[in-house]
Design a protein around this motif. Structure first.
Motif, short mmCIF file in Angstrom:
data_model
loop_
_atom_site.label_atom_id
_atom_site.label_comp_id
_atom_site.label_asym_id
_atom_site.label_seq_id
_atom_site.Cartn_x
_atom_site.Cartn_y
_atom_site.Cartn_z
N HIS A 165 97.58 -38.78 1.14
CA HIS A 165 97.47 -38.14 -0.10
C HIS A 165 98.74 -37.11 -0.07
O HIS A 165 99.00 -37.03 -1.36
CB HIS A 165 96.23 -37.30 0.25
N LYS A 166 99.10 -36.50 0.96
CA LYS A 166 100.20 -35.64 0.72
C LYS A 166 101.67 -36.38 0.48
O LYS A 166 102.33 -35.72 -0.38
CB LYS A 166 100.48 -35.12 2.14
N LEU A 167 101.88 -37.56 1.00
CA LEU A 167 103.11 -38.23 0.60
C LEU A 167 102.98 -38.83 -0.86
O LEU A 167 104.07 -38.57 -1.45
CB LEU A 167 103.32 -39.29 1.54
N SER A 168 101.98 -39.13 -1.09
CA SER A 168 101.74 -39.57 -2.67
C SER A 168 102.09 -38.58 -3.52
O SER A 168 102.77 -38.53 -4.51
CB SER A 168 100.45 -40.13 -2.66
N ARG A 169 101.37 -37.31 -3.19
CA ARG A 169 101.76 -36.19 -3.90
C ARG A 169 102.96 -35.75 -4.13
O ARG A 169 103.69 -35.44 -5.20
CB ARG A 169 100.77 -34.98 -3.68
N GLU A 170 103.91 -35.53 -2.95
CA GLU A 170 105.15 -35.26 -2.95
C GLU A 170 106.06 -36.46 -3.85
O GLU A 170 106.95 -35.87 -4.25
CB GLU A 170 105.56 -35.30 -1.60
N LEU A 171 105.78 -37.61 -3.53
CA LEU A 171 106.75 -38.72 -4.10
C LEU A 171 106.62 -38.69 -5.69
O LEU A 171 107.76 -38.58 -6.42
CB LEU A 171 106.26 -39.88 -3.66
N VAL A 172 105.32 -38.44 -6.28
CA VAL A 172 105.43 -38.16 -7.74
C VAL A 172 105.81 -36.95 -8.11
O VAL A 172 106.57 -36.89 -9.43
CB VAL A 172 103.82 -38.29 -8.24
N ALA A 183 96.00 -42.31 -1.63
CA ALA A 183 97.18 -42.49 -2.08
C ALA A 183 97.10 -42.34 -3.82
O ALA A 183 97.71 -41.63 -4.26
CB ALA A 183 97.75 -43.64 -1.71
N HIS A 184 95.95 -42.93 -4.53
CA HIS A 184 95.84 -42.78 -5.70
C HIS A 184 95.37 -41.51 -6.01
O HIS A 184 95.93 -40.57 -6.89
CB HIS A 184 94.56 -43.73 -6.09
N GLU A 185 94.55 -40.70 -5.23
CA GLU A 185 94.12 -39.24 -5.53
C GLU A 185 95.36 -38.43 -5.33
O GLU A 185 95.45 -37.39 -6.07
CB GLU A 185 93.04 -39.14 -4.53
N GLY A 186 96.05 -38.70 -4.37
CA GLY A 186 97.35 -37.75 -4.29
C GLY A 186 97.97 -37.90 -5.48
O GLY A 186 98.77 -36.55 -5.86
N ALA A 187 98.40 -38.90 -6.00
CA ALA A 187 99.20 -38.99 -7.15
C ALA A 187 98.67 -38.27 -8.38
O ALA A 187 99.30 -37.79 -9.09
CB ALA A 187 99.49 -40.77 -7.30
N LEU A 188 97.35 -38.58 -8.48
CA LEU A 188 96.72 -38.01 -9.88
C LEU A 188 96.65 -36.54 -9.44
O LEU A 188 96.81 -35.71 -10.71
CB LEU A 188 95.13 -38.37 -9.88
N ALA A 189 96.64 -35.84 -8.35
CA ALA A 189 96.28 -34.47 -7.89
C ALA A 189 97.66 -33.77 -8.28
O ALA A 189 97.85 -32.53 -8.71
CB ALA A 189 96.02 -34.09 -6.42
N ALA A 190 98.81 -34.64 -8.41
CA ALA A 190 99.96 -33.97 -8.63
C ALA A 190 100.44 -34.27 -10.11
O ALA A 190 101.72 -34.01 -10.50
CB ALA A 190 101.19 -34.26 -7.85
N GLY A 191 99.52 -34.83 -10.88
CA GLY A 191 99.79 -35.02 -12.29
C GLY A 191 100.64 -36.34 -12.53
O GLY A 191 101.49 -36.33 -13.63
N GLY A 192 100.76 -37.13 -11.66
CA GLY A 192 101.68 -38.42 -11.64
C GLY A 192 101.10 -39.62 -11.86
O GLY A 192 100.00 -39.76 -12.40
#
Length: 372
Positions: free
Chosen positions: A132-139, A157-166
């Motif tokens: 979750h954290k790495l996905s968020r940071e990457l987007v 991974a999907h949720e991390g990307a969505l949480a960052a608006g990516g």
């Protein structure tokens, strides 16, 4: 008739496999040409199996592109054909790309760099927090995230990307109208709204076990690299990593405890040459040539650092991405279990702690190297 629907009708009506469809696509100029080809012309298709040949000969009279187009459009399913401008360029370059992509949502911009994040369905809390954290940071750094919407690491991974608006792309091993696993129905809707649901399998295709290894080459094929967070020795994530190597993609892995069965696959990848990853910088430094500029987005609201008491700070310092029991926290801090419990409640409210089953806690905002 739009040629996309001719090919889709051929695949659906004749139940053609991905390889057979690709062989026909590379031999004939259009789907209509397959429908009109003589038996001798079909026999000249390189490496077309006898079974596929017979399916075409015996069943093409029932192929109805107009009805297929009407049905797919009524379901809100877009069809993208190999060779079209919107077809992902990286995927088109692999040895065996899907002829047809069935999608809902929006395909990624061609210049958007994509990274696949995959791992165990039976992931540990630590593994899911890292994904979750790495996905968020990457987007946040301008990347899109690809995964398979499975339980565990994929979901995180999907949720991390969505949480960052990516942007996130979910590649299915079934039809995109089939939610698998069922508990991801809400996640599926969110991905459709903010990213893309994609499958090479027609709608109504069930989640058959044989489809997922086939699907994995698409996950890696769409991506510039693949990150394995947690994986057992026989994990499907390792198949995806193997596909990535064959496709000349970068392979990354998160190291895990040598005692954990969920880390053996990832640790073995590192032994074999995969790059060990501790943070997003370890990934993006492998792509210094990228000049992708992310589309303007509303910046996320900056979290205000809360004012903590000495005791709260003491407990927070003992929290990381590695789960720790409340009794251990009490022992490490010298505070009573009741006091630690009250502090954890306050930290949870501030987003600095998260309770896991069995009275274990993590700090979801901890940096990755705090666990070691």
């Amino acid at each position: 008739m739009d040629d996309r629907y001719c090919w889709a009708a051929l695949q659906i009506a004749l139940n053609l496999g991905t390889r057979s469809l690709l062989r026909l696509y590379r031999h004939f100029p259009t789907g209509k040409a397959v429908l009109e080809a003589s038996a001798e012309e079909l026999k000249r298709v390189p490496r077309l199996t006898l079974q596929a040949y017979e399916h075409v000969i015996e069943g093409r009279g029932a192929v109805n592109p107009e009805k297929t187009a009407e049905d797919l459009q009524a379901r809100g399913v877009q069809v993208t054909l190999l060779g079209e401008p919107s077809y992902p360029h990286a995927l088109a370059q692999i040895a065996d790309p899907p002829v047809i992509l069935y999608t809902r949502g929006r395909l990624p911009e061609q210049k958007l760099p994509l990274i696949a994040i995959v791992g165990s369905r039976r992931a540990t809390p630590y593994g899911k927090a890292v994904a979750h954290k790495l996905s968020r940071e990457l987007v946040q750094l301008g990347w899109g995230v690809v995964s398979g919407m499975a339980r565990g690491i994929d979901t995180a991974a999907h949720e991390g990307a969505l949480a960052a608006g990516g942007y996130t792309l979910a590649v299915f091993g079934c039809g995109i109208d089939v939610c698998y696993p069922r508990e991801n129905s809400k996640l599926m809707k969110r991905i459709e709204e903010k990213g893309c649901l994609l499958s090479e399998f027609p709608p109504d295709t069930g989640p058959h076990a044989k489809n997922f290894p086939i699907r994995n080459r698409v996950i890696s094929g769409c991506s510039m690299g693949i990150l394995v967070v947690e994986a057992g020795e026989r994990s499907g994530a390792l198949i995806t990593a193997h596909n990535a190597l064959e496709q000349d993609r970068e392979v990354f892995a998160i190291p895990g405890p040598v005692t954990s069965e969920y880390s053996r696959g990832a640790n073995n990848l590192i032994k074999q040459g995969a790059k060990l990853v501790e943070d997003a910088a370890d990934i993006i430094e492998e792509f210094p040539y990228l000049n992708w500029v992310p589309s303007p987005q509303t910046p996320p609201k900056k979290r205000l650092e809360p004012s903590l008491t000495l005791e709260e700070s003491c407990v927070l310092q003992k929290l990381s991405l590695e789960p720790v029991h409340i009794d251990q926290l009490a022992e490490k801090t010298g505070l009573s279990v009741s006091v630690v419990g009250g502090i954890l409640t306050l930290l949870e409210f501030r987003g600095l702690a998260k309770q896991l089953p069995g009275d274990y806690f993590i700090n979801p905002e901890a940096v990755l190297d705090q666990k070691r």
